[in-house]
Design an enzyme around this catalytic site. Structure first.
Site, short mmCIF file in Angstrom:
data_model
loop_
_atom_site.label_atom_id
_atom_site.label_comp_id
_atom_site.label_asym_id
_atom_site.label_seq_id
_atom_site.Cartn_x
_atom_site.Cartn_y
_atom_site.Cartn_z
N ASN A 1 -8.27 4.31 8.04
CA ASN A 1 -7.77 3.13 8.75
C ASN A 1 -7.96 3.19 10.26
O ASN A 1 -7.98 2.16 10.92
CB ASN A 1 -6.30 2.89 8.41
CG ASN A 1 -5.46 4.15 8.51
OD1 ASN A 1 -5.77 5.16 7.90
ND2 ASN A 1 -4.43 4.10 9.31
N SER B 1 -3.50 -3.11 -0.90
CA SER B 1 -2.41 -3.82 -0.23
C SER B 1 -2.85 -5.24 0.11
O SER B 1 -3.88 -5.43 0.78
CB SER B 1 -2.03 -3.07 1.05
OG SER B 1 -1.17 -3.87 1.84
N THR C 1 12.14 -7.62 -10.95
CA THR C 1 11.54 -8.93 -11.15
C THR C 1 10.31 -9.06 -10.27
O THR C 1 10.35 -8.73 -9.09
CB THR C 1 12.57 -10.03 -10.81
OG1 THR C 1 13.71 -9.83 -11.63
CG2 THR C 1 11.99 -11.42 -11.04
N GLY D 1 0.82 -1.21 0.00
CA GLY D 1 0.00 0.00 0.00
C GLY D 1 0.85 1.26 0.00
O GLY D 1 0.53 2.24 -0.68
N THR D 2 1.94 1.24 0.74
CA THR D 2 2.79 2.42 0.83
C THR D 2 3.37 2.77 -0.53
O THR D 2 3.32 3.93 -0.96
CB THR D 2 3.94 2.17 1.84
OG1 THR D 2 3.35 1.88 3.11
CG2 THR D 2 4.86 3.38 1.95
N HIS E 1 -1.88 -7.61 2.17
CA HIS E 1 -2.00 -8.16 3.54
C HIS E 1 -3.17 -7.59 4.34
O HIS E 1 -3.45 -8.04 5.44
CB HIS E 1 -0.67 -8.00 4.31
CG HIS E 1 -0.36 -6.62 4.80
ND1 HIS E 1 -0.60 -6.24 6.09
CD2 HIS E 1 0.18 -5.54 4.19
CE1 HIS E 1 -0.20 -4.98 6.26
NE2 HIS E 1 0.26 -4.53 5.12
N CYS F 1 1.03 2.05 12.85
CA CYS F 1 2.21 2.86 12.52
C CYS F 1 2.51 3.88 13.59
O CYS F 1 3.64 4.26 13.80
CB CYS F 1 1.98 3.60 11.20
SG CYS F 1 0.95 2.70 10.09
N GLN G 1 -7.97 0.09 3.07
CA GLN G 1 -8.84 -0.40 4.15
C GLN G 1 -10.22 -0.81 3.66
O GLN G 1 -10.90 -1.60 4.32
CB GLN G 1 -9.02 0.68 5.23
CG GLN G 1 -7.79 0.90 6.09
CD GLN G 1 -7.46 -0.29 6.99
OE1 GLN G 1 -8.32 -1.06 7.40
NE2 GLN G 1 -6.19 -0.44 7.31
C1 LIG Z 1 -1.85 -0.38 5.84
C2 LIG Z 1 -2.18 0.83 5.05
C3 LIG Z 1 -1.27 1.35 4.11
C4 LIG Z 1 0.09 0.76 3.92
O1 LIG Z 1 0.06 -0.50 3.33
P1 LIG Z 1 1.36 -1.43 3.39
O2 LIG Z 1 1.06 -2.56 2.45
O3 LIG Z 1 1.50 -1.89 4.81
O4 LIG Z 1 2.53 -0.61 2.93
C5 LIG Z 1 -1.66 2.45 3.36
N1 LIG Z 1 -2.86 3.02 3.54
C6 LIG Z 1 -3.76 2.56 4.42
C7 LIG Z 1 -5.08 3.22 4.55
C8 LIG Z 1 -3.44 1.46 5.22
O5 LIG Z 1 -4.32 1.04 6.12
#
Ligand SMILES: *Cc1c(COP(=O)(O)O)cnc(C)c1O
Length: 388
Positions: A151, A199, A237, A71-72, A201, A325, A179
């Site tokens: 989030n 993202s 890759t 996500g980042t 996970h 975070c 989210q």
């Molecule tokens: C967790 C989160 C991210 C970051 O995602 P990662 O895969 O952990 O880098 C970005 N935005 C929101 C709203 C999130 O909840």
């Protein structure tokens, strides 16, 4: 009782189907997708199929999906990719005050490199007012980035309305849907957006993999420079097992979406209603109805969020205060401060986020055990004695 996990907004367990689907791509089908031979072509086919699945789950075309490391990176790619490509048109970027740090810090970085950043306020529920967006647009504005759902407090933004305002002026609109994916229906055309972050996970896929939807025709510079992967938009890759895992997760989550939304909403409301009723001097943060079906966020006055979390953890209950975070830092959350909570109340916040494996008996256990914890902590709190 086994441990109770109520921190799905921080991360989720990978589904057994996800893990099983990934394993062959470590062991047997380990080829480099750019290779001509059969090993490579098997890996490439797996990536293509995963791209189709993810595209389908948000109403996009496969070629509009770029895989990232999470996500980042998707957020950074969206902001920097648009900013650096469209500089000749303008240098103004708009974000909201309650964005994830992946957007806020990136906007701040751009602010130090020749861009002007406007940060929109939110109301006491965490909602951006479309009128505020209208007021700050200029002919130098090139990008608006406002998250789909927050989030920490779960507030859902009126994205279709906001994107329409940007679109009328030919300004790109990005939304961080990390989210909301898996908890709300998402269709990129209905939402009217150009860029959308995901993202893996956060929806039962593996960590370290994400995707950015880039509407066809959006002008962007590549994020990583190197090989020609991802149609020259993101070198390196491909993380084949991660991509496969995220694809499987997206398909499962998409298929079960309506049932899951209904199930989560019932449990969430049971939790919220019981906590507000049984613990005095407690407020619900975020919007009462326009909120993620799996999010409950409370401010429990006169005590610290951290001490509630430690006491819950002793009972095997995993929650969070603010976001993962910012936990561990002593600053109260920027989201809670933005909705107008005073520092001392922002410190006493508790976020419980539900998911696929949350059962009613777990919610009942929390409902039974949280009030005595709060009572005990308040009995030890000097501010509580003074003020009550
Ligand atoms: C967790 C989160 C991210 C970051 O995602 P990662 O895969 O952990 O880098 C970005 N935005 C929101 C709203 C999130 O909840």
């Amino acid at each position: 009782m086994d441990r109770i996990y109520l921190d799905y907004a921080a991360t989720t367990p990978a589904l057994p189907e996800v893990i099983a689907g990934m394993l062959p791509y470590f062991k047997d089908n380990y080829g480099n997708p750019s290779s001509i031979h059969s090993f490579g072509q098997e890996a490439k086919a797996a990536i293509d199929s995963s791209r189709e699945k993810i595209a389908k789950s948000i109403g996009a075309k496969a070629e509009e999906i770029v895989f990232t490391s999470g996500g980042t990176e998707s957020d950074n790619f969206a902001l920097e990719g648009v900013a650096f490509k469209n500089q000749e048109k303008g240098n103004h970027i708009i974000v909201s005050k309650i964005e994830h740090h992946a957007v806020l810090e990136c906007a701040e970085f751009l602010g130090k490199h020749g861009f002007e950043v406007t940060t929109l306020p939110v109301d006491r529920f965490g909602v951006v007012n479309p009128e505020d967006l209208k007021k700050v647009l200029t002919d130098k504005t090139i990008l608006v980035s406002i998250m789909h759902a927050n989030n920490e407090i779960g507030t859902i933004q009126p994205i279709a309305e906001l994107s329409k305002i940007a679109k009328e002026k030919g300004i790109y609109f990005h939304t961080d849907a990390v989210q909301s994916f898996g908890h709300l229906p998402i269709n990129v055309d209905k939402l009217g957006i150009d860029l959308l972050s995901l993202s893996g996970h956060k929806f039962y896929g593996p960590k370290g993999i994400g995707a950015l939807y880039i509407k066809k025709g959006t002008r962007m510079v590549p994020f990583l420079h190197g090989g020609g992967q991802e149609r020259n938009r993101r070198a390196s890759t491909e993380n084949v097992p991660g991509i496969v895992g995220m694809g499987i997760a997206s398909e499962i989550v998409h298929l079960n979406l309506t049932d899951e939304i209904n199930r989560e909403t019932v449990l969430r409301d049971k939790l919220i209603n019981a906590i507000l009723k049984n613990i005095p001097d407690t407020i619900l943060n975020g919007h009462p109805t326009e909120r993620l079906p799996n999010n409950a966020n409370f401010s429990i006055k006169y005590i610290e969020g951290e001490s509630i979390l430690l006491n819950l953890d002793m009972l095997g209950i995993a929650g969070s205060s603010g976001s993962a975070c910012t936990s561990g830092s002593l600053d109260p959350s920027h989201v809670l401060l933005s909705i107008g909570l005073p520092h001392e109340i922002a410190h006493g916040s508790l976020r419980l986020t539900l998911g696929r494996f949350t059962e009613e008996k777990e919610i009942d256990y929390v409902i039974e055990n949280l009030p005595p914890i709060v009572e005990k902590l308040r009995a030890m709190s000097p501010i509580y004695k003074k003020e009550s």
